[in-house]
Design a protein around this motif. Structure first.
Motif, short mmCIF file in Angstrom:
data_model
loop_
_atom_site.label_atom_id
_atom_site.label_comp_id
_atom_site.label_asym_id
_atom_site.label_seq_id
_atom_site.Cartn_x
_atom_site.Cartn_y
_atom_site.Cartn_z
N SER A 283 0.81 -1.22 0.00
CA SER A 283 0.00 0.00 0.00
C SER A 283 0.85 1.28 0.00
O SER A 283 0.67 2.18 0.83
CB SER A 283 -0.94 -0.01 1.21
N TYR A 284 1.80 1.36 -0.93
CA TYR A 284 2.58 2.56 -1.19
C TYR A 284 3.01 2.46 -2.64
O TYR A 284 2.86 1.41 -3.28
CB TYR A 284 3.81 2.66 -0.27
N ARG A 285 3.53 3.53 -3.17
CA ARG A 285 4.03 3.54 -4.54
C ARG A 285 5.46 4.08 -4.53
O ARG A 285 5.95 4.59 -3.53
CB ARG A 285 3.10 4.38 -5.44
N ALA A 286 6.12 3.98 -5.67
CA ALA A 286 7.54 4.33 -5.74
C ALA A 286 7.78 5.77 -5.30
O ALA A 286 8.77 6.06 -4.61
CB ALA A 286 8.05 4.12 -7.16
N GLU A 287 6.89 6.67 -5.65
CA GLU A 287 7.09 8.08 -5.28
C GLU A 287 7.11 8.25 -3.77
O GLU A 287 7.92 9.01 -3.23
CB GLU A 287 5.97 8.94 -5.90
N ARG A 288 6.20 7.56 -3.07
CA ARG A 288 6.19 7.66 -1.61
C ARG A 288 7.48 7.08 -1.02
O ARG A 288 8.08 7.66 -0.10
CB ARG A 288 4.98 6.94 -1.02
N TYR A 289 7.90 5.94 -1.55
CA TYR A 289 9.12 5.32 -1.04
C TYR A 289 10.31 6.26 -1.20
O TYR A 289 11.08 6.48 -0.24
CB TYR A 289 9.37 4.01 -1.79
N LEU A 290 10.47 6.81 -2.38
CA LEU A 290 11.59 7.73 -2.62
C LEU A 290 11.48 8.98 -1.76
O LEU A 290 12.49 9.54 -1.32
CB LEU A 290 11.65 8.09 -4.10
N GLY A 291 10.25 9.41 -1.49
CA GLY A 291 10.05 10.57 -0.63
C GLY A 291 10.54 10.31 0.79
O GLY A 291 11.11 11.21 1.44
N ILE A 292 10.30 9.11 1.29
CA ILE A 292 10.78 8.75 2.63
C ILE A 292 12.31 8.81 2.67
O ILE A 292 12.91 9.38 3.58
CB ILE A 292 10.28 7.36 3.05
N ILE A 293 12.94 8.21 1.66
CA ILE A 293 14.40 8.22 1.60
C ILE A 293 14.94 9.65 1.56
O ILE A 293 15.91 10.00 2.24
CB ILE A 293 14.90 7.41 0.39
N GLU A 294 14.28 10.49 0.76
CA GLU A 294 14.72 11.89 0.66
C GLU A 294 14.63 12.59 2.02
O GLU A 294 15.56 13.31 2.42
CB GLU A 294 13.85 12.62 -0.37
N ARG A 295 13.55 12.36 2.75
CA ARG A 295 13.39 13.02 4.05
C ARG A 295 14.34 12.44 5.10
O ARG A 295 14.84 13.17 5.96
CB ARG A 295 11.93 12.90 4.52
N VAL A 296 14.60 11.13 5.03
CA VAL A 296 15.57 10.53 5.94
C VAL A 296 16.95 11.13 5.72
O VAL A 296 17.64 11.51 6.68
CB VAL A 296 15.61 9.00 5.75
N ARG A 297 17.35 11.29 4.47
CA ARG A 297 18.69 11.81 4.19
C ARG A 297 18.77 13.31 4.47
O ARG A 297 19.85 13.82 4.80
CB ARG A 297 19.08 11.49 2.75
N ALA A 298 17.66 14.02 4.36
CA ALA A 298 17.67 15.44 4.71
C ALA A 298 17.89 15.60 6.21
O ALA A 298 18.61 16.52 6.65
CB ALA A 298 16.34 16.09 4.30
N ALA A 299 17.30 14.70 7.00
CA ALA A 299 17.45 14.77 8.45
C ALA A 299 18.76 14.15 8.92
O ALA A 299 19.34 14.57 9.93
CB ALA A 299 16.28 14.07 9.13
N MET A 300 19.24 13.13 8.18
CA MET A 300 20.46 12.39 8.58
C MET A 300 21.28 12.13 7.32
O MET A 300 21.18 11.05 6.71
CB MET A 300 20.08 11.07 9.25
N PRO A 301 22.09 13.08 6.89
CA PRO A 301 22.84 12.92 5.63
C PRO A 301 23.74 11.69 5.60
O PRO A 301 24.07 11.18 4.52
CB PRO A 301 23.67 14.21 5.55
N ASP A 302 24.15 11.19 6.78
CA ASP A 302 25.05 10.04 6.83
C ASP A 302 24.30 8.71 6.89
O ASP A 302 24.92 7.65 7.04
CB ASP A 302 25.97 10.15 8.04
N ALA A 303 22.97 8.73 6.75
CA ALA A 303 22.19 7.51 6.91
C ALA A 303 22.54 6.47 5.85
O ALA A 303 22.68 6.79 4.67
CB ALA A 303 20.70 7.83 6.85
N ALA A 304 22.70 5.23 6.28
CA ALA A 304 22.88 4.09 5.37
C ALA A 304 21.55 3.38 5.26
O ALA A 304 20.97 2.96 6.26
CB ALA A 304 23.96 3.16 5.90
N ILE A 305 21.08 3.22 4.03
CA ILE A 305 19.76 2.63 3.79
C ILE A 305 19.91 1.34 3.01
O ILE A 305 20.64 1.28 2.01
CB ILE A 305 18.86 3.63 3.04
N SER A 306 19.23 0.31 3.47
CA SER A 306 19.23 -0.98 2.78
C SER A 306 17.80 -1.41 2.54
O SER A 306 16.85 -0.80 3.05
CB SER A 306 19.99 -2.04 3.60
#
Length: 498
Positions: A283-306
């Motif tokens: 129940s999400y789409r690619a745009e929402r997923y990428l939006g989460i990643i963008e906001r995570v990296r804005a708050a934590m530029p050093d975040a490692a995402i898997s």
């Protein structure tokens, strides 16, 4: 022990699958030791062998029945030996396991792991197989005794079950609806673990960020992360796995604002195609997923995402697969766990039209792996020259003895192999659970290397706990067991022995 005394029965727990199963296996080991069972000596076949199974992958059945077949001769030679099968595959197949492998003594499900010692004794007395499968949770696993494999890192289950209906997944049918623990119970367990020397905890849930749904607090997970920040002595907090549909900005803020919550996120993508995500009932789409990643990296530029990705879901076209590659390129994952879709009987996807031919799935899978390896390598190369604090691990580096290195995890969970010698010439060696400060000199796609002398070593309570455990394991215990701990991997799905 007097000659007239009965030798304690020995046990081995063999674990398939995810972190949730590893956590359950620690509880199974705790239950058995509480009942008087002990670990076998090296090279000794255990009196009781327990398989804690997973049903997610297509070959799960083959692996289980293959291993059961290998044990049959030992069972025939020693009728007093007992074999038990539990976990998701047991919940799914139930009595079918005993029909296919009549030398199995006990079958138990995901909802009644606490019954294992009683079922073993019942099977021994009755001289016949015991099959007990409950349809709902009897006791929350974290309330059961535990035999933890690591003195410095621990799993803490905050919920079990799942309320989603992903068409490829059989877990909700086997684990049931989501059940949440109360926050006070979770924090009490964390405090107890820290008192024992634990420095790092990983919060576990099938969809860990939906925590609170059962008691109606949609912000409960962020509150729990913040509360972990108030636990003295707790240095690292991780969690797995969150669902993108339930990922809130409050959780991002909690991650960024709580010093001991690591800037590391494992968030399953599954597919980058909106059409496939819809067919998966994600129940999400690619745009929402990428939006989460963008906001995570804005708050934590050093975040490692898997992430996790499934290749070859029914009906997946080349355009759909290209959409997945596009999301992977944009996301710049530190690493990805990639899977070829496999039919799981009992799931909606198993009966869907347009099953993708195996050779097509394989070719796409290889392209995805090649792309992600390139990205992982590039992301790791950016770490060269950085100074990292590494939590020294046990059993993470298979080649450590040959390379004269030790291994551990950086704050972002990257695996680091390092030279244990200190720059100042101090002869003290790091112990698992200690913190080593190192400078990265080389990057590979799946690990980092620090080949210069370590810059600093911080000896910790966790290292003390490891040393105490090792000292206790040097001699044979009064009960006759070796007390020898088994290696445990903190990575993703594999066969683990505990």
């Amino acid at each position: 022990m007097n000659a007239t005394e009965e030798r304690p029965r020995t046990y081995e727990v063999i674990t398939y699958g995810c972190q949730m199963n590893v956590h359950d296996s620690e509880r199974l080991s705790g239950l058995l030791e509480d009942a008087g069972y002990v670990r076998p000596d090296d090279g000794e076949t255990a009196d009781v062998v327990v398989f804690n199974t997973c049903a997610v992958r297509e070959n799960a059945d083959n692996r289980l029945y293959g291993n059961l077949g290998h044990l049959r001769p030992a069972k025939m030679r020693n009728p007093g030996m007992q074999i038990a099968v539990g976990g998701c595959l047991a919940q799914k197949d139930q009595g079918e396991i005993v029909r296919k492998a009549p030398w199995v003594d006990v079958v138990f499900g995901t909802h009644n792991i606490g019954s294992l010692p009683v079922l073993l004794e019942r099977a021994r007395v009755a001289q016949e197989a015991q099959v007990e499968i409950k349809e709902s949770l009897e006791v929350f696993p974290s309330t059961l005794p535990t035999k933890r494999e690591s003195p410095y890192a621990a799993w803490v289950s905050i919920s079990v079950g799942c309320n989603n209906t992903c068409t490829f997944c059989i877990v909700p049918a086997l684990r049931g609806k989501e059940k949440d623990r109360r926050p006070g119970d979770i924090l009490n367990e964390i405090h107890s673990l820290v008192d024992l020397g634990v420095l790092e905890i990983t919060l576990l849930g099938q969809n860990v960020n939906t925590y609170g749904v059962e008691f109606g607090d949609r912000l409960a997970f962020g509150k729990l992360l913040r509360a972990c920040g108030d636990v003295p002595g707790l240095e690292r907090v991780r969690f797995t796995s969150p669902h993108p549909a339930a990922f809130t900005d409050d959780v991002i803020a909690a991650m960024a604002e709580t010093p001991n919550v690591m800037h590391q996120l494992h968030m399953p993508l599954q597919s980058g195609s909106d059409r496939v995500l819809k067919a998966m009932r994600r129940s999400y789409r690619a745009e929402r997923y990428l939006g989460i990643i963008e906001r995570v990296r804005a708050a934590m530029p050093d975040a490692a995402i898997s992430t996790d990705i499934i290749v070859g879901f029914p009906g997946e076209t080349e355009d759909d697969f290209q959409a997945t590659l596009d999301v992977v390129r944009e996301s710049r994952f530190a690493n990805a766990f990639t899977f070829q879709y496999s039919i799981r009987p009992g799931t909606p996807a198993a009966t869907m039209d347009d099953q993708v031919p195996k050779e097509v799935v394989q070719e796409r899978y290889e392209r995805l792996v090649a792309l992600q390896n390139d990205i992982s390598w590039a992301e790791n190369k950016a770490q060269v020259g950085r100074t990292l604090e590494v939590l020294v691990a046990e059993g993470e580096g298979r080649k450590d003895e040959a390379t004269h290195r030790m291994s551990g995890r950086a704050a972002d969970n990257r695996l680091v192999h390092f030279v244990p010698a200190l720059r100042d010439g101090d002869g003290a060696l790091p112990r698992p659970g200690d913190m080593a400060t190192v400078e990265v000199t080389y990057a590979a796609p799946h690990h980092l290397v620090a080949d210069g002398p370590a810059l600093a070593l911080r000896r910790t309570r966790a290292g003390d706990a490891w040393e105490t455990r090792e000292s206790a394991a040097c001699g044979t215990s009064a009960s006759g067991g070796s007390g020898k701990p088994a290696t445990v991997s903190l990575g993703m799905p594999s066969l683990r022995r505990s």
